[in-house]
Scaffold this motif. Structure first.
Motif, PDB file in Angstrom:
ATOM      1  N   ILE A   1       0.867  -1.181   0.000  1.00  0.00           N
ATOM      2  CA  ILE A   1       0.000   0.000   0.000  1.00  0.00           C
ATOM      3  C   ILE A   1       0.901   1.227   0.000  1.00  0.00           C
ATOM      4  O   ILE A   1       1.684   1.442   0.921  1.00  0.00           O
ATOM      5  CB  ILE A   1      -0.934   0.025   1.223  1.00  0.00           C
ATOM      6  CG1 ILE A   1      -1.811  -1.226   1.254  1.00  0.00           C
ATOM      7  CG2 ILE A   1      -1.812   1.277   1.187  1.00  0.00           C
ATOM      8  CD1 ILE A   1      -2.797  -1.264   2.411  1.00  0.00           C
TER       9      ILE A   1
ATOM     10  N   ASN B   1      -1.045   5.257   9.110  1.00  0.00           N
ATOM     11  CA  ASN B   1      -0.798   3.912   9.629  1.00  0.00           C
ATOM     12  C   ASN B   1      -1.103   2.799   8.635  1.00  0.00           C
ATOM     13  O   ASN B   1      -0.698   1.667   8.827  1.00  0.00           O
ATOM     14  CB  ASN B   1      -1.622   3.679  10.895  1.00  0.00           C
ATOM     15  CG  ASN B   1      -1.172   4.585  12.021  1.00  0.00           C
ATOM     16  OD1 ASN B   1      -0.171   5.282  11.889  1.00  0.00           O
ATOM     17  ND2 ASN B   1      -1.915   4.580  13.108  1.00  0.00           N
ATOM     18  N   LEU B   2      -1.855   3.149   7.584  1.00  0.00           N
ATOM     19  CA  LEU B   2      -2.220   2.123   6.605  1.00  0.00           C
ATOM     20  C   LEU B   2      -1.109   1.887   5.600  1.00  0.00           C
ATOM     21  O   LEU B   2      -1.105   0.891   4.882  1.00  0.00           O
ATOM     22  CB  LEU B   2      -3.456   2.547   5.809  1.00  0.00           C
ATOM     23  CG  LEU B   2      -4.674   3.007   6.581  1.00  0.00           C
ATOM     24  CD1 LEU B   2      -5.771   3.396   5.610  1.00  0.00           C
ATOM     25  CD2 LEU B   2      -5.140   1.904   7.496  1.00  0.00           C
ATOM     26  N   LEU B   3      -0.179   2.826   5.539  1.00  0.00           N
ATOM     27  CA  LEU B   3       0.772   2.818   4.435  1.00  0.00           C
ATOM     28  C   LEU B   3       2.018   2.016   4.751  1.00  0.00           C
ATOM     29  O   LEU B   3       2.512   2.035   5.871  1.00  0.00           O
ATOM     30  CB  LEU B   3       1.180   4.256   4.105  1.00  0.00           C
ATOM     31  CG  LEU B   3       0.028   5.229   3.904  1.00  0.00           C
ATOM     32  CD1 LEU B   3       0.566   6.636   3.711  1.00  0.00           C
ATOM     33  CD2 LEU B   3      -0.823   4.811   2.724  1.00  0.00           C
ATOM     34  N   GLU B   4       2.494   1.331   3.724  1.00  0.00           N
ATOM     35  CA  GLU B   4       3.772   0.657   3.888  1.00  0.00           C
ATOM     36  C   GLU B   4       4.888   1.542   3.337  1.00  0.00           C
ATOM     37  O   GLU B   4       5.997   1.546   3.835  1.00  0.00           O
ATOM     38  CB  GLU B   4       3.759  -0.693   3.149  1.00  0.00           C
ATOM     39  CG  GLU B   4       5.035  -1.479   3.353  1.00  0.00           C
ATOM     40  CD  GLU B   4       4.952  -2.895   2.833  1.00  0.00           C
ATOM     41  OE1 GLU B   4       3.842  -3.341   2.494  1.00  0.00           O
ATOM     42  OE2 GLU B   4       5.995  -3.561   2.768  1.00  0.00           O
TER      43      GLU B   4
ATOM     44  N   GLU C   1       7.837   3.304   7.881  1.00  0.00           N
ATOM     45  CA  GLU C   1       8.484   3.081   9.171  1.00  0.00           C
ATOM     46  C   GLU C   1       9.834   3.784   9.267  1.00  0.00           C
ATOM     47  O   GLU C   1      10.230   4.243  10.324  1.00  0.00           O
ATOM     48  CB  GLU C   1       8.657   1.574   9.402  1.00  0.00           C
ATOM     49  CG  GLU C   1       7.358   0.843   9.630  1.00  0.00           C
ATOM     50  CD  GLU C   1       6.747   1.126  10.990  1.00  0.00           C
ATOM     51  OE1 GLU C   1       6.218   2.244  11.163  1.00  0.00           O
ATOM     52  OE2 GLU C   1       6.793   0.259  11.871  1.00  0.00           O
TER      53      GLU C   1
END
Lengths: 256, 306, 126
Positions: free
Chosen positions: B32, B195-198, B215
């Motif tokens: 994502i 928070n949904l994203l990679e 991150e």
């Protein structure tokens, strides 16, 4: 299932638009005509109505809408421009053909019933209905396709170059017409023109309509392989590599 | 695994302005991605080009290894519902879903039905009569239920209230867990989607200014608050992305991470340390990366800053 | 907010699982929720959740059983307790002492206060 057929089905998702409404328009204009005929005293002559063209103008509007609204939706569904164009054109041809055949059949009924019993002429109009069966069918078919495609192309030009583009094209067409009239007039060629028009068969007129409708596909907008567009080379176009084989009007390629 | 999208030095020039400038990107499958940036930064332009709805002025675009333009092999695997997606006037939401079901090989009617219930979407109402939020819901449902290998969501929440937006995020995570695919989510509501994203791609004035794992970015900056002098001593030569001064106090956001002894040192100096959220960092960066945008100073933060 | 936006989320997920093991919410040899369940519960990217869980697998706090799921290792609690005790001084005692000095609280006084705090907690739990 073939994606072209899927485009046809998408266009028919709401059946009213392509089938229901045209039928209602046709029925309504015909009934209205019958009512009007019943009001005016019958002097024994033929009563002609132009009501049968109502449906055709509706298709002009459909041509516009299928580009302005259905085309952007088709892009959201990742349909290629080519598939969208072919599917829409196929559906349209099918409906135009059905309508043309219907008109021809109803024309036969009209002639068989002495003009619906009141000497009316709605479907089997003079001249159009003369001659072999395929002539009126070809004529109605060509007129409908022409109206639809003119709507479609006008909307395309509008989308690509906004009102200015439409204006330029409109003015150009008007100028061309005026120019032609002027040339005919200045050479006193009207009698010849009259003779020429008089000699046209329904089939020939159908042919002219076809040329008119398909002109944007072929002639006045070159093939994409040429990499150039209608209003010229002012806007550069980077032709995608594999587009050579795309048999699609340039105009459609260029809509952002 | 092969790259899903490869963009090399793409520019897009409109008559007067440059919408994209030298954009180079590579997107990997089954992640994502967040395409973040202010309104008008070039997010929609970029997505249009990737889906062959728009054209690049120069540069190379490869999607699933091929040029997407008029390319059925590529487009078959893509879904891109625009923020201002148009639907035929005569359509209802049901017509739109039926059409979408025809074209997306992985379409899940079950998921679509469930989302219709979730969003309380009237199926039979003419699309012209839907509210802005309901219209967005139609797009969200097509995007999710299509389960296309490559799905773009272009600011999909316009007019959706907080509950409906949360619903969208929840369903996205849930369905993505079960059916991994490449998702590109464009947004300027960064905190909501962070928070949904990679992976995060930040675009500002047509340029990519950040392209990294979420991150990695999250741990990449910190804010120090305290007496201006001590803050300066503590930071030394670190790269500062933003600083605020108030009387003798300073609040400075700097790049890098702090080890244990540095954290202790800060405490001993009486300095406060605070983590920097993705949104804060992006706001700081988009502000510092655009010195030329002094004209935009009258609308310095827009929604992003809040 | 369940998740603190400024720190890497995978660390926070790992810490949460550790805390659950320390306070007994997750008993040794019991099954741990799947990464997708973590992702859905905390509303985070599944890959991020997986990264947090895998960190504990690498540490042998958790172990995977193919096709079944993840479980808490035997002895995990003791290991984590030991680790947390080591961090306790840095994380809690030092800041406490620093703040006490700022307020002029003498070390003896501070020790008394800690004892009182301990009593209060015991009173509260009884």
């Amino acid at each position: 299932m073939n994606r072209v057929v899927k485009v046809m089905r998408m266009q028919l998702a709401n059946r009213w638009i392509f089938i229901g409404i045209p039928l209602i328009i046709l029925a309504a204009s015909f009934l209205l005509t019958l009512i009007i005929w019943s009001f005016i005293p019958n002097d024994g002559g033929v009563r002609i109505s132009g009501g049968s063209q109502a449906v055709m103008w509706y298709f002009f509007a459909l041509g516009i809408q299928s580009l302005t609204l259905t085309f952007p939706f088709s892009q959201g569904l990742s349909i290629t421009r080519r598939t969208f164009f072919l599917g829409t054109l196929s559906l349209f041809s099918l409906i135009a053909l059905i309508t043309a055949v219907t008109y021809w059949l109803l024309g036969l009924v009209e002639q068989g019933t002495g003009g619906w019993g009141v000497g009316g002429s709605f479907f089997a109009l003079d001249w159009i209905a003369d001659g072999p069966w395929y002539q009126p069918i070809a004529f109605y078919f060509a007129v409908m396709m022409a109206l639809f495609l003119i709507g479609f192309w006008s909307a395309t030009i509008y989308k690509r170059w906004q009102a200015t583009g439409l204006l330029i094209v409109g003015i150009s067409v008007a100028l061309a017409l005026v120019g032609t009239l002027y040339v005919i007039g200045s050479r006193n060629a009207w009698p010849e023109v009259g003779a020429f028009l008089g000699s046209q068969t329904q089939l020939a007129v159908a042919g002219w309509f076809a040329v008119l409708a398909l002109a944007p596909c072929r002639r006045f907008v070159p093939h994409p392989a040429s990499g150039r567009a209608l209003v010229g080379s002012a806007v550069k176009w980077n032709r995608p590599r594999h587009a050579e084989s795309v048999p699609l009007p340039t105009l459609l390629h260029r809509i952002p | 695994m092969s790259t899903v999208i490869e963009v090399t030095d793409v520019t897009k020039t409109y008559r007067k302005s440059e919408a994209l400038r030298g954009v180079t990107l590579a997107l990997q499958p089954d992640r994502i991605y967040g395409l973040l940036g202010r309104n008008g930064a070039g997010k929609t332009t970029l997505m249009s080009i990737l889906t062959a709805q728009g054209f690049a002025s120069s540069g190379e675009v490869r999607v699933f290894g091929e040029h997407p333009y008029e390319n059925e092999r590529v487009l078959n695997r893509i879904c891109f519902i625009r923020e201002s997606q148009k639907y035929p006037d005569s359509f209802t939401a049901e017509h739109a879903f039926k059409s979408a079901a025809l074209f997306f090989a992985n379409w899940s009617q079950e998921l679509a039905d469930r989302l219709v219930t979730d969003f309380q979407l009237p199926l039979r109402r003419n699309i012209k009569k839907l509210s802005r939020g309901q219209l967005s819901a139609v797009g969200v449902i097509i995007g999710l239920a299509s389960r296309a290998e490559l799905t773009f969501f272009d600011e999909p929440y316009l007019g959706l209230d907080a509950v409906a937006r949360q619903l969208f995020y929840d369903r996205l995570v849930e369905d993505y867990s079960r059916h991994p695919r490449t998702v590109v989510l464009s947004s300027h509501l960064i905190d909501e989607v962070a928070n949904l994203l990679e992976h995060v791609i930040v675009i500002d004035q047509g340029r990519i200014i950040m392209d990294d794992d979420a991150e990695t970015i999250r741990g990449s900056a910190f804010t120090v608050v305290g007496s201006a002098e001590k803050v300066r001593t503590f930071l030394g030569g670190r790269e500062v992305v933003h600083s605020d001064n108030f009387a003798s106090l300073a609040s400075v956001t700097a790049l890098g991470t702090l080890n244990e002894s540095e954290t202790r040192e800060a405490a001993e100096l009486g300095l406060e340390l605070a983590p920097v959220s993705l949104q804060q960092l992006i706001v700081r960066k988009t502000m510092s990366a655009s010195p030329a945008s002094s004209g935009a100073a009258d609308r310095p933060l827009s929604e992003v800053a809040r | 907010m369940l998740i603190d936006n400024g720190r890497p989320i995978f660390l926070q997920i790992a810490e949460r699982i550790e805390s659950d093991i320390i306070d007994g919410t997750l008993a040794e040899e019991s099954q741990v929720p799947s990464t997708n369940e973590f992702a859905a519960f905390y509303r985070i990217n599944p890959a991020t959740a997986a990264k947090g869980v895998n960190r504990l697998v690498d540490d042998r706090i958790l172990y995977k059983q193919r096709g079944i799921g993840m479980f808490v290792s035997t002895g995990a609690r003791a290991v984590l307790m030991q680790r947390r005790r080591e961090e306790f001084f840095d994380q809690y005692v030092q800041p406490l002492a620093r703040e006490a000095r700022k307020l002029g609280i003498e070390p003896d006084e501070l020790a008394d206060m800690i004892r009182q705090g301990e009593h209060a907690i015991q009173g509260g739990t009884q």
